[in-house]
Design an enzyme around this catalytic site. Structure first.
Site, short mmCIF file in Angstrom:
data_model
loop_
_atom_site.label_atom_id
_atom_site.label_comp_id
_atom_site.label_asym_id
_atom_site.label_seq_id
_atom_site.Cartn_x
_atom_site.Cartn_y
_atom_site.Cartn_z
N THR A 1 0.70 -1.18 -0.08
CA THR A 1 0.05 -0.04 -0.02
C THR A 1 0.81 1.26 0.07
O THR A 1 0.61 2.18 -0.67
CB THR A 1 -1.08 -0.13 1.14
OG1 THR A 1 -1.73 -1.19 0.98
CG2 THR A 1 -1.77 1.42 1.24
N HIS B 1 2.36 1.74 -3.36
CA HIS B 1 1.42 2.40 -4.62
C HIS B 1 1.23 3.94 -3.97
O HIS B 1 1.23 4.58 -4.98
CB HIS B 1 0.02 1.49 -4.17
CG HIS B 1 -1.17 2.07 -4.71
ND1 HIS B 1 -1.38 1.40 -6.04
CD2 HIS B 1 -1.86 3.18 -4.59
CE1 HIS B 1 -2.70 1.98 -6.36
NE2 HIS B 1 -2.78 3.20 -5.74
N GLU B 2 1.09 4.19 -2.87
CA GLU B 2 0.74 5.52 -2.44
C GLU B 2 1.93 6.28 -2.68
O GLU B 2 1.98 7.48 -3.24
CB GLU B 2 0.33 5.71 -1.00
CG GLU B 2 -0.72 4.75 -0.68
CD GLU B 2 -2.00 5.11 -1.38
OE1 GLU B 2 -2.22 6.23 -2.07
OE2 GLU B 2 -3.03 4.22 -1.60
N HIS C 1 2.26 7.48 -6.29
CA HIS C 1 1.23 8.74 -6.52
C HIS C 1 2.03 9.93 -5.95
O HIS C 1 1.77 10.92 -6.79
CB HIS C 1 -0.15 8.49 -5.60
CG HIS C 1 -1.27 7.59 -6.20
ND1 HIS C 1 -1.67 7.53 -7.39
CD2 HIS C 1 -1.80 6.62 -5.55
CE1 HIS C 1 -2.40 6.60 -7.46
NE2 HIS C 1 -2.65 5.90 -6.32
N THR D 1 3.10 1.25 -20.49
CA THR D 1 1.84 0.27 -19.80
C THR D 1 0.94 0.14 -20.64
O THR D 1 0.31 1.23 -21.48
CB THR D 1 1.31 0.97 -18.65
OG1 THR D 1 0.86 2.30 -18.81
CG2 THR D 1 2.56 1.31 -17.60
N1 ARG Z 1 -5.74 3.79 -2.47
C1 ARG Z 1 -6.08 2.34 -2.47
C2 ARG Z 1 -7.06 1.84 -1.44
O1 ARG Z 1 -6.82 2.03 -0.40
C3 ARG Z 1 -4.66 1.54 -2.26
C4 ARG Z 1 -4.54 0.16 -2.74
C5 ARG Z 1 -3.31 -0.55 -2.28
N2 ARG Z 1 -3.38 -1.91 -2.64
C6 ARG Z 1 -2.63 -2.65 -2.10
N3 ARG Z 1 -2.76 -3.92 -2.61
N4 ARG Z 1 -2.25 -2.70 -1.19
O2 ARG Z 1 -8.15 1.45 -1.83
ZN ZN Z 2 -4.18 4.60 -5.58
#
Ligand code: ARG
Ligand code: ZN
Ligand code: CA
Length: 260
Positions: free
Chosen positions: A166, A169-170, A173, A197
């Site tokens: 998570t 991913h963040e 961003h 991509t």
């Molecule tokens: N912003 C996304 C959410 O909370 C984060 C997703 C992260 N995904 C993950 N597999 N850790 O919905």
């Molecule tokens: Zn996201």
């Protein structure tokens, strides 16, 4: 720029219960994941389908807990704040201000602020794992927020979001990456503004199988192994060269004051 950029991180642990006051070890486990993922040193990148392995890229970013606080005093890079708030609101950014039960940001031109909190919701969704602010926003809300049970790889981290992805991913961003499907729902018109991509209809969830085809992107289909999809932590294992170009452009542009 060439070479790596080292980013000082402050982790603000905002907790209501004792369990939510995650340990220093859980914090360090998250820093370790970021350092593996942003250097393409994560061993699970071996799960990328052969057709997509040439796209795996080293983002050339490293992370270290801050050793000096904004006043110039020594720190372990972790702040701890007790709160009465059970769930923080993405629209209010209430976790980012002491006045609303959270913790104030450290200067965003010098630190990546990472808040860890009890729970996250928006006006339309509960159980959000994390959220981030893109480059160019206000300093007092800059950084990323991750729920404690999706943070790091030990302690309260809970499957299937217990591999620290998570935050990967963040932080993607935070370095200007968009979701890989282009944020237009399941249509094919949206773009992540990255050339290498494949065009992808909507988010993937869980642990997809190869190939997962949308938007006529066969034979190889969606790059669901990418950190900017919505799959489980064990299934997201790579950034692409095009995504790295975008992150490096952010480091040379709106984020140029941070890191060494
Ligand atoms: N912003 C996304 C959410 O909370 C984060 C997703 C992260 N995904 C993950 N597999 N850790 O919905
Ligand atoms: Zn996201
Ligand atoms: Ca789409």
């Amino acid at each position: 720029r060439t070479g790596c950029t080292s980013i000082p991180v402050v982790v603000h642990v905002v907790h209501r219960t004792a369990a939510q006051n995650v340990s220093d070890a859980q914090v360090q486990s998250q820093i370790d994941v970021l350092n593996a993922d942003f250097r393409a040193k994560n061993t699970d990148k071996s799960t990328v389908p052969g057709a997509y392995q040439p796209l795996i890229a080293d983002a050339r970013v490293t992370f270290k807990l801050a050793t000096t606080d904004p006043d110039g005093n020594p720190t372990n890079g972790i702040t701890r704040t007790s709160t009465t708030v059970s769930s923080f609101n993405t629209d209010l950014d209430d976790v980012k201000h002491a006045s609303t039960g959270g913790a104030d940001a450290w200067p965003a031109d010098a630190y990546l602020n990472l808040w860890v909190c009890p729970a996250i919701h928006s006006p339309t969704q509960t159980g959000i794992l994390g959220y981030a602010q893109f480059p160019g926003g206000p300093a007092d809300t800059d950084g990323v927020v991750v729920v404690h049970h999706g943070f790091g790889t030990t302690g309260t981290a809970a499957a299937p979001f217990d591999l620290g992805r998570t935050a990967t991913h963040e932080v993607g961003h935070w370095l200007d990456l968009r979701h890989i499907w282009g944020d237009d729902g399941t249509g094919c018109a949206g773009s992540d503004l990255v050339a290498d991509t494949p065009n992808q209809g909507g988010p993937n969830f869980g642990t997809p199988t190869f190939p997962t085809i949308s938007c006529s992107n066969g034979p190889n289909g969606d790059l669901f192994v990418n950190y900017m999809d919505y799959v489980d932590d064990m299934a997201m294992v790579m950034f692409t060269h095009g995504q790295v170009d975008r992150m490096q452009a952010a480091l040379d542009g709106p984020r140029s004051t941070i890191g060494t």
